[in-house]
Scaffold this active site. Structure first.
Site, short mmCIF file in Angstrom:
data_model
loop_
_atom_site.label_atom_id
_atom_site.label_comp_id
_atom_site.label_asym_id
_atom_site.label_seq_id
_atom_site.Cartn_x
_atom_site.Cartn_y
_atom_site.Cartn_z
N ARG A 60 -12.73 -11.95 67.54
CA ARG A 60 -11.29 -11.97 67.78
C ARG A 60 -10.91 -10.80 68.66
NH1 ARG A 60 -6.65 -11.14 63.05
NH2 ARG A 60 -5.53 -9.51 64.20
N GLU A 87 -5.96 -13.57 69.71
CA GLU A 87 -4.87 -13.41 68.75
C GLU A 87 -3.57 -13.02 69.44
OE1 GLU A 87 -3.40 -14.28 66.36
OE2 GLU A 87 -3.75 -13.07 64.57
N TYR A 116 -10.33 -22.27 55.81
CA TYR A 116 -10.27 -20.90 56.31
C TYR A 116 -9.87 -19.98 55.18
CZ TYR A 116 -8.59 -16.88 59.03
OH TYR A 116 -8.38 -15.62 59.52
N HIS A 171 -14.89 -14.16 61.39
CA HIS A 171 -14.43 -13.50 62.61
C HIS A 171 -14.18 -12.03 62.32
CE1 HIS A 171 -10.11 -13.23 61.59
NE2 HIS A 171 -10.17 -14.48 61.19
N ASN A 213 -4.80 -19.59 66.34
CA ASN A 213 -4.14 -19.22 65.08
C ASN A 213 -2.71 -19.74 65.09
OD1 ASN A 213 -3.13 -18.03 62.78
ND2 ASN A 213 -3.26 -15.93 63.55
N ASP A 244 -1.96 -6.29 54.05
CA ASP A 244 -3.17 -6.53 54.83
C ASP A 244 -3.46 -5.34 55.74
OD1 ASP A 244 -5.33 -7.76 56.05
OD2 ASP A 244 -4.10 -9.00 57.38
N GLU A 304 -12.64 -8.41 64.43
CA GLU A 304 -11.64 -8.14 65.48
C GLU A 304 -11.84 -6.77 66.10
OE1 GLU A 304 -7.74 -7.07 62.94
OE2 GLU A 304 -8.94 -8.76 62.20
N CYS A 310 -1.76 -6.63 61.19
CA CYS A 310 -1.63 -8.07 61.42
C CYS A 310 -1.55 -8.31 62.92
CB CYS A 310 -0.38 -8.60 60.72
SG CYS A 310 0.07 -10.28 61.22
N ASP A 370 -12.15 -14.59 57.35
CA ASP A 370 -11.69 -13.35 57.98
C ASP A 370 -12.54 -12.18 57.48
OD1 ASP A 370 -10.18 -11.26 59.03
OD2 ASP A 370 -8.28 -11.97 58.22
N ASP A 407 -11.88 -9.01 58.99
CA ASP A 407 -11.14 -7.87 59.53
C ASP A 407 -11.94 -7.18 60.64
OD1 ASP A 407 -8.97 -8.43 57.96
OD2 ASP A 407 -9.42 -6.94 56.44
#
Length: 316
Positions: A170, A200, A48, A116, A234, A62, A118, A126, A89, A91
């Protein structure tokens, strides 16, 4: 000509799909090619690439500061270092539908098996922090649909079949709007074509089990063997989710588990201790027994001084 010579190699995405149908796949995070080699040496079946780890490696938080080139650079390092299927990821997709399509192509070209995206409003937070804001469900479903169109347009895609890339949607709705909204959103994203769902910020085993059960009620959508989409859990540290073993996630109905920042936290914890000792004593001697020694590093790289080396050595 024999079938062995004419059959196309199975894509990393299809490799991961098959492994998830057989059992829950552990995907520790790799933030560079060397960590990726370690994962392969420890017999992991995939890896990942975490946005949090990528950005932290650059010394920034992040919050959407880095862009597509920085992310694809790390994906390429991890692919070249491991040849393992990668979930990466992405985002919020780096933009709207047109950009999401580009991300699918760029991530695929860099070596990712899937990504993924989101349903947070950019700039995102986060998933284990409070104060998140979601975009409307229909708007995000359109982004998922755009990603799936790009997936199915990739080279090697067969008409009427999902292309050689995994689209994972996500949802951060659980901690913002509650479980019913998280389930409703996830169902909409599956209907838009997502292969996998990533709920998540779930805060208990009971919540993970409830979500998985709701996804199975969608019936056979041609993905997970028990019905419904593939599910990703996760297992990040120091967040809302209690530390849970992979086997427990498998029993609850999850098909893959990520430990997104664990390797970076461990490595940086060791580096911080080394620097503290060096500052205090002027020597690295107290930390020597914690280091990867020269021979171990060479073995990890499949490198023998004086002999020709190639990227694929040890990754066959």
């Amino acid at each position: 000509m024999s079938d062995t010579l004419t059959k196309a190699p199975i894509s990393p995405a299809d490799q991961l799909r098959e492994r998830m149908r057989q059992g829950c796949v552990g995907l520790p995070g790799a933030f560079n090619g060397l960590v990726a080699r370690m994962l392969r040496n420890h017999n992991f079946q995939g890896t990942y690439v975490s946005g949090a780890a990528v950005t932290a490696s650059w010394g920034v938080p992040d919050i959407g500061i880095l862009g597509l080139p920085e992310f694809t650079s790390v994906i390429q390092q991890v692919w070249m270092g491991s040849r393992l299927p990668i979930i990466a990821d992405a985002d919020t997709g780096f933009g709207e539908g047109e950009m999401v399509k580009r991300v699918v192509h760029e991530y695929h070209r860099a070596g990712a098996a899937g990504f993924h995206i989101e349903d947070q409003l950019f700039p995102k937070r986060c998933g284990h922090l409070d104060g998140k804001t979601l975009i409307p469900v229909n708007d995000f479903a359109e982004k998922v649909r755009a990603a799936c169109e790009a997936r199915d347009s990739l080279a090697g895609a067969q008409p009427g079949h999902r292309g050689p890339f995994l689209v994972c949607a996500r949802t951060d709705a659980f901690s913002v709007e509650g479980m019913p909204a998280a389930i409703e959103r996830a169902q909409a994203y599956v209907e838009a074509g997502a292969d996998m769902i990533f709920p998540e910020g779930l805060s208990s085993p009971e919540a993970f089990a409830e979500f998985a059960n709701a996804m199975r009620t969608m019936g056979d959508v041609g993905l997970a063997p028990q019905g419904g989409p593939f599910l990703l859990a996760n297992m990040t540290e120091f967040g809302k989710t209690p530390i849970t073993p992979l086997i427990d996630f498998e029993r609850m109905g999850y098909h893959t588990v990520i430990w997104p920042v664990s390797t970076l936290r461990s490595a940086m914890g060791a580096a911080n201790r080394l620097l503290g000792a060096l500052d205090a004593t002027g020597t690295v001697e107290p930390e020597l027994n914690t280091m990867l020694d020269r021979q171990s590093l060479y073995e990890l790289l499949n490198y023998t001084p004086g002999q020709e080396w190639s990227y694929g050595k040890g990754l066959e």
